[in-house]
Design an enzyme around this catalytic site. Sequence first.
Site, PDB file in Angstrom:
ATOM      1  N   TYR A   1       4.495   0.211  -3.013  1.00  0.00           N
ATOM      2  CA  TYR A   1       4.262  -0.239  -4.385  1.00  0.00           C
ATOM      3  C   TYR A   1       5.370  -1.195  -4.847  1.00  0.00           C
ATOM      4  O   TYR A   1       5.765  -1.193  -6.008  1.00  0.00           O
ATOM      5  CB  TYR A   1       4.166   0.939  -5.357  1.00  0.00           C
ATOM      6  CG  TYR A   1       2.977   1.840  -5.136  1.00  0.00           C
ATOM      7  CD1 TYR A   1       1.924   1.463  -4.305  1.00  0.00           C
ATOM      8  CD2 TYR A   1       2.892   3.068  -5.766  1.00  0.00           C
ATOM      9  CE1 TYR A   1       0.830   2.287  -4.108  1.00  0.00           C
ATOM     10  CE2 TYR A   1       1.788   3.905  -5.576  1.00  0.00           C
ATOM     11  CZ  TYR A   1       0.766   3.506  -4.747  1.00  0.00           C
ATOM     12  OH  TYR A   1      -0.318   4.317  -4.560  1.00  0.00           O
TER      13      TYR A   1
ATOM     14  N   ASN B   1      -5.150   7.098 -12.056  1.00  0.00           N
ATOM     15  CA  ASN B   1      -5.708   5.748 -12.122  1.00  0.00           C
ATOM     16  C   ASN B   1      -5.723   5.070 -10.763  1.00  0.00           C
ATOM     17  O   ASN B   1      -4.920   5.376  -9.888  1.00  0.00           O
ATOM     18  CB  ASN B   1      -4.960   4.881 -13.141  1.00  0.00           C
ATOM     19  CG  ASN B   1      -3.469   4.825 -12.876  1.00  0.00           C
ATOM     20  OD1 ASN B   1      -3.042   4.566 -11.766  1.00  0.00           O
ATOM     21  ND2 ASN B   1      -2.672   5.071 -13.893  1.00  0.00           N
TER      22      ASN B   1
ATOM     23  N   HIS C   1     -10.248   2.650  -1.250  1.00  0.00           N
ATOM     24  CA  HIS C   1     -10.441   2.343   0.170  1.00  0.00           C
ATOM     25  C   HIS C   1     -11.259   1.060   0.241  1.00  0.00           C
ATOM     26  O   HIS C   1     -12.331   1.007   0.851  1.00  0.00           O
ATOM     27  CB  HIS C   1     -11.127   3.503   0.900  1.00  0.00           C
ATOM     28  CG  HIS C   1     -10.437   3.870   2.168  1.00  0.00           C
ATOM     29  ND1 HIS C   1     -11.083   4.125   3.342  1.00  0.00           N
ATOM     30  CD2 HIS C   1      -9.111   4.020   2.447  1.00  0.00           C
ATOM     31  CE1 HIS C   1     -10.213   4.422   4.304  1.00  0.00           C
ATOM     32  NE2 HIS C   1      -9.011   4.364   3.772  1.00  0.00           N
TER      33      HIS C   1
ATOM     34  N   HIS D   1       0.820  -1.211   0.000  1.00  0.00           N
ATOM     35  CA  HIS D   1       0.000   0.000   0.000  1.00  0.00           C
ATOM     36  C   HIS D   1       0.857   1.266   0.000  1.00  0.00           C
ATOM     37  O   HIS D   1       0.479   2.270  -0.603  1.00  0.00           O
ATOM     38  CB  HIS D   1      -0.925  -0.013   1.222  1.00  0.00           C
ATOM     39  CG  HIS D   1      -1.999   1.018   1.176  1.00  0.00           C
ATOM     40  ND1 HIS D   1      -3.088   0.919   0.347  1.00  0.00           N
ATOM     41  CD2 HIS D   1      -2.159   2.180   1.853  1.00  0.00           C
ATOM     42  CE1 HIS D   1      -3.871   1.965   0.514  1.00  0.00           C
ATOM     43  NE2 HIS D   1      -3.338   2.750   1.420  1.00  0.00           N
TER      44      HIS D   1
ATOM     45  N   GLN E   1      -7.991  10.151  11.323  1.00  0.00           N
ATOM     46  CA  GLN E   1      -8.242  11.049  10.197  1.00  0.00           C
ATOM     47  C   GLN E   1      -8.118  12.525  10.584  1.00  0.00           C
ATOM     48  O   GLN E   1      -7.941  12.874  11.746  1.00  0.00           O
ATOM     49  CB  GLN E   1      -9.640  10.777   9.649  1.00  0.00           C
ATOM     50  CG  GLN E   1      -9.812   9.361   9.117  1.00  0.00           C
ATOM     51  CD  GLN E   1      -9.001   9.098   7.864  1.00  0.00           C
ATOM     52  OE1 GLN E   1      -9.370   9.530   6.777  1.00  0.00           O
ATOM     53  NE2 GLN E   1      -7.896   8.386   7.984  1.00  0.00           N
TER      54      GLN E   1
ATOM     55  N   GLN F   1     -10.409   3.363   9.872  1.00  0.00           N
ATOM     56  CA  GLN F   1     -10.396   4.682  10.489  1.00  0.00           C
ATOM     57  C   GLN F   1     -11.819   5.203  10.703  1.00  0.00           C
ATOM     58  O   GLN F   1     -12.770   4.693  10.140  1.00  0.00           O
ATOM     59  CB  GLN F   1      -9.619   5.674   9.606  1.00  0.00           C
ATOM     60  CG  GLN F   1      -8.251   5.187   9.188  1.00  0.00           C
ATOM     61  CD  GLN F   1      -8.265   4.460   7.854  1.00  0.00           C
ATOM     62  OE1 GLN F   1      -9.246   3.845   7.478  1.00  0.00           O
ATOM     63  NE2 GLN F   1      -7.148   4.528   7.151  1.00  0.00           N
TER      64      GLN F   1
ATOM     65  N   ARG G   1      -8.065  15.422   1.319  1.00  0.00           N
ATOM     66  CA  ARG G   1      -6.869  15.961   1.996  1.00  0.00           C
ATOM     67  C   ARG G   1      -5.659  15.950   1.078  1.00  0.00           C
ATOM     68  O   ARG G   1      -4.816  16.847   1.138  1.00  0.00           O
ATOM     69  CB  ARG G   1      -6.571  15.183   3.285  1.00  0.00           C
ATOM     70  CG  ARG G   1      -7.470  15.536   4.437  1.00  0.00           C
ATOM     71  CD  ARG G   1      -6.902  15.074   5.776  1.00  0.00           C
ATOM     72  NE  ARG G   1      -6.614  13.653   5.797  1.00  0.00           N
ATOM     73  CZ  ARG G   1      -7.520  12.693   5.973  1.00  0.00           C
ATOM     74  NH1 ARG G   1      -8.790  13.023   6.130  1.00  0.00           N
ATOM     75  NH2 ARG G   1      -7.188  11.426   6.000  1.00  0.00           N
TER      76      ARG G   1
ATOM     77  N   HIS H   1     -10.519  -2.477   1.218  1.00  0.00           N
ATOM     78  CA  HIS H   1     -10.606  -3.379   2.361  1.00  0.00           C
ATOM     79  C   HIS H   1     -11.382  -2.774   3.532  1.00  0.00           C
ATOM     80  O   HIS H   1     -12.252  -3.440   4.107  1.00  0.00           O
ATOM     81  CB  HIS H   1      -9.204  -3.801   2.808  1.00  0.00           C
ATOM     82  CG  HIS H   1      -8.594  -4.883   1.952  1.00  0.00           C
ATOM     83  ND1 HIS H   1      -8.889  -5.026   0.625  1.00  0.00           N
ATOM     84  CD2 HIS H   1      -7.699  -5.866   2.248  1.00  0.00           C
ATOM     85  CE1 HIS H   1      -8.205  -6.056   0.126  1.00  0.00           C
ATOM     86  NE2 HIS H   1      -7.489  -6.588   1.096  1.00  0.00           N
TER      87      HIS H   1
ATOM     88  N   LYS I   1      -6.794  13.459  -8.184  1.00  0.00           N
ATOM     89  CA  LYS I   1      -6.250  12.146  -7.851  1.00  0.00           C
ATOM     90  C   LYS I   1      -7.392  11.196  -7.498  1.00  0.00           C
ATOM     91  O   LYS I   1      -8.433  11.622  -7.011  1.00  0.00           O
ATOM     92  CB  LYS I   1      -5.281  12.250  -6.663  1.00  0.00           C
ATOM     93  CG  LYS I   1      -4.498  10.967  -6.361  1.00  0.00           C
ATOM     94  CD  LYS I   1      -3.592  11.185  -5.161  1.00  0.00           C
ATOM     95  CE  LYS I   1      -2.739   9.947  -4.876  1.00  0.00           C
ATOM     96  NZ  LYS I   1      -1.910  10.133  -3.657  1.00  0.00           N
TER      97      LYS I   1
ATOM     98  N   GLY J   1      -2.109   8.332  -8.736  1.00  0.00           N
ATOM     99  CA  GLY J   1      -3.195   7.418  -8.413  1.00  0.00           C
ATOM    100  C   GLY J   1      -2.734   6.442  -7.370  1.00  0.00           C
ATOM    101  O   GLY J   1      -1.924   6.770  -6.499  1.00  0.00           O
TER     102      GLY J   1
END
Length: 744
Positions: free
Chosen positions: A52, A500, A96, A49, A315, A241, A117, A98, A92, A537
């Site tokens: 990459y 993407n 989210h 995550h 958050q 979160q 954000r 999972h 962008k 992305g």
Amino acid sequence: MQATEVEVILKTAQGLGLNESEFEKIKEVLGRTPNFTELSIYAVMWSEHCSYKNSIRWLRTLPREGERILVGAGEENAGLVDIGDGLACAFKIESHNHPSAIEPYQGAATGVGGIHRDIFTMGARPIAALNSLRFGNPDLPQTKHLIKGVVKGIGDYGNCFGVPTVAGEVFFHESYNQNILVNAMSVGIVKIGETVSACADGPGNPVLIVGSRTGKDGIHGATFASTDLTENSVDDLPAVQVGDPFQEKLLLEASLEAIKTGAIVGMQDMGAAGITCSTSEMSAKSGTGMEIHLDKVPTRQQNMKDWEILLSESQERMLIVAVKGEEQALYDVFEKWDLECAQIGEVTDSGILRYYYHGEKVAEIPAESLVLGGGAPVYNRKTEKPEYLKKTKRFSLGKVKSPNNIVEAAKKLFSSPNLVSKKWVYEQYDSMVGTNNMSTNAPSDATVIRVEGSDKSLVVTVDCNASYVYADPYIGGMIAVSEAARNITCTGGIPVAITNCLNFGNPYNPEVYYQFVNALKGMGEACRKFDTPVTGGNVSFYNQSVTGDETEPVFPTPTIGMLGILEDPSHHTTLDFKCEGDLIYMIGNLSNDLGSSEYLRTVIQIEHSRVPEFDLYEEFEIQKHIRKLIQKNMVLSAHDVSDGGLFTCLMESAIASGFGFDIETVDTFRKDCFLFGESQSRIVISIAPEQEDTLQNYLINNNVSFTKLGEVFGSEAIIDDKKFGSISSWKRIHEVTLEEKLES
């Protein structure tokens, strides 16, 4: 250290998601065995995550350069594109998935908050939100629960935050039964030269944290997002979160005001991996280090452990590097907005991150070793052509019987949850706040957003037909980009750039990695053809469900968020028919093609078939000429032929206007292929009768294929002199089917 202790630490590392070679690399970097806090830091920063590590090699093959690009992919929190008049667009898309599968309301809500954000941390004001949602079988109680939670989460957060949700897509397929996809996109505007970088320049500069207090929600969220969902994933609920849109609204206004003080050196939001990610990425970007005192971080709970504070993904928080001696200006702004702001450390010239807790050093790590492009590992996984493609290759149109009753076939197709109106969804979103959405009362293939202070408008869309990518990842990847561009073209805009969200299964599965690699190859080729560079992305792997011994990846879903520009507002083209008697033309080639169509799946019940016919050069040429025709003021309506084929395209234009149509098919083509096939590079336009000769001359002189279909007529659908029923009856199917299904 005794061997048994090292073995225990290695086992701990593996439990956090690190493999043995990564553990050895960490020991090499540190020159010693890491402690638990340091292992936790590496685990989140080296998770897929954040790092990459299984995708960056192929992401780098995508085109990133363009004359309008001001900030490229990976350089900041979002891409930045010059839209003229001294303005830039930051945009962008991110996943989210999972969290939304486990706790749909908060998972979706915090996905919206997080992507906004990313935009305003650069100094841009968010002006629009979009989303792309994938769910399983809508008849299942679990799917109904998930979609209701996700839609309410998106709606509640966006409506309270005050940014309109202007566009999106919803797709249903059983591969998403457990692992749904929730992709959120944000679009913002900023004056060129007034952006803020996510950097940590200037040793001695103070490091501040501002916004919500840090709690225990979201701990190891990045690690959670980098593993498969299983029957026990509900136990990971603390990794989800909790959002507060009202707090985020305060943070937005305060951050934009704080930027104007000139006291901010750098700023980054705390998304995945929280303080860990912000401190490491900002430091690595500037070649600096930080000393952070975790006991100075305002917390919601007492007695939080050092690693909990570091890894929390609570958050509505920002990390700011301030100009030394000018902190008070920032304190004053945040106090005005009733936001807590505290200094938690300072920038150093060491390149090292040192974290302290009540005076004790709990971790010491080189910043560069943690980040993408630095010391984070990079892998290239094995690929293997999926076994199911053999079934796809065996598909033969000749074995598909033509329907005995074409009207009933059309009704069954048009009732598909993937084709009917998503009114039940979008009516829960506020699409008008800010009053800049120009598409609410005039539907078009993409959404048009007026830019204050400019004569131009933005044209935005999200697109991906995952069925095509499943059937042929390479061609499907090209189509995903091309269809997004086609929607912007039909609206009168010029495609400019993409972001993407690449949703795939487990990268260690060679068949999944084959899908990923080839989809990126196709996307890259289409982006180069349309001159739409990738500005950023995210990659979301591990989207699959594990039940017992069975593992099923989701359909490969490389969602494309595309930005276009409408230079002249008078060229805004909608999809609704305008006047009775207008002529209907289809631009593009006809084909006896049913490949990967909704018709095949819904009516014929065939899951595996070839990708629809597609030629990238032809697609580019068709779009080029449609834009020219729009600029010549010849086109009254334009709508691309996509999901559901020509029949759905015509019916959507009719429903939007209330006018019917009278068309004829072509005898040399199967009627079901003509009406329901989804071969690409086709656009239906309507024109005034007096423009017919001019249109035909233009198309013939420019070698553009076309078919005259018929005319806008009455209030019924008539095909080959056969009445298909009133438009009002089709409108009812279109508007109430999904609501009835979800509320039953």
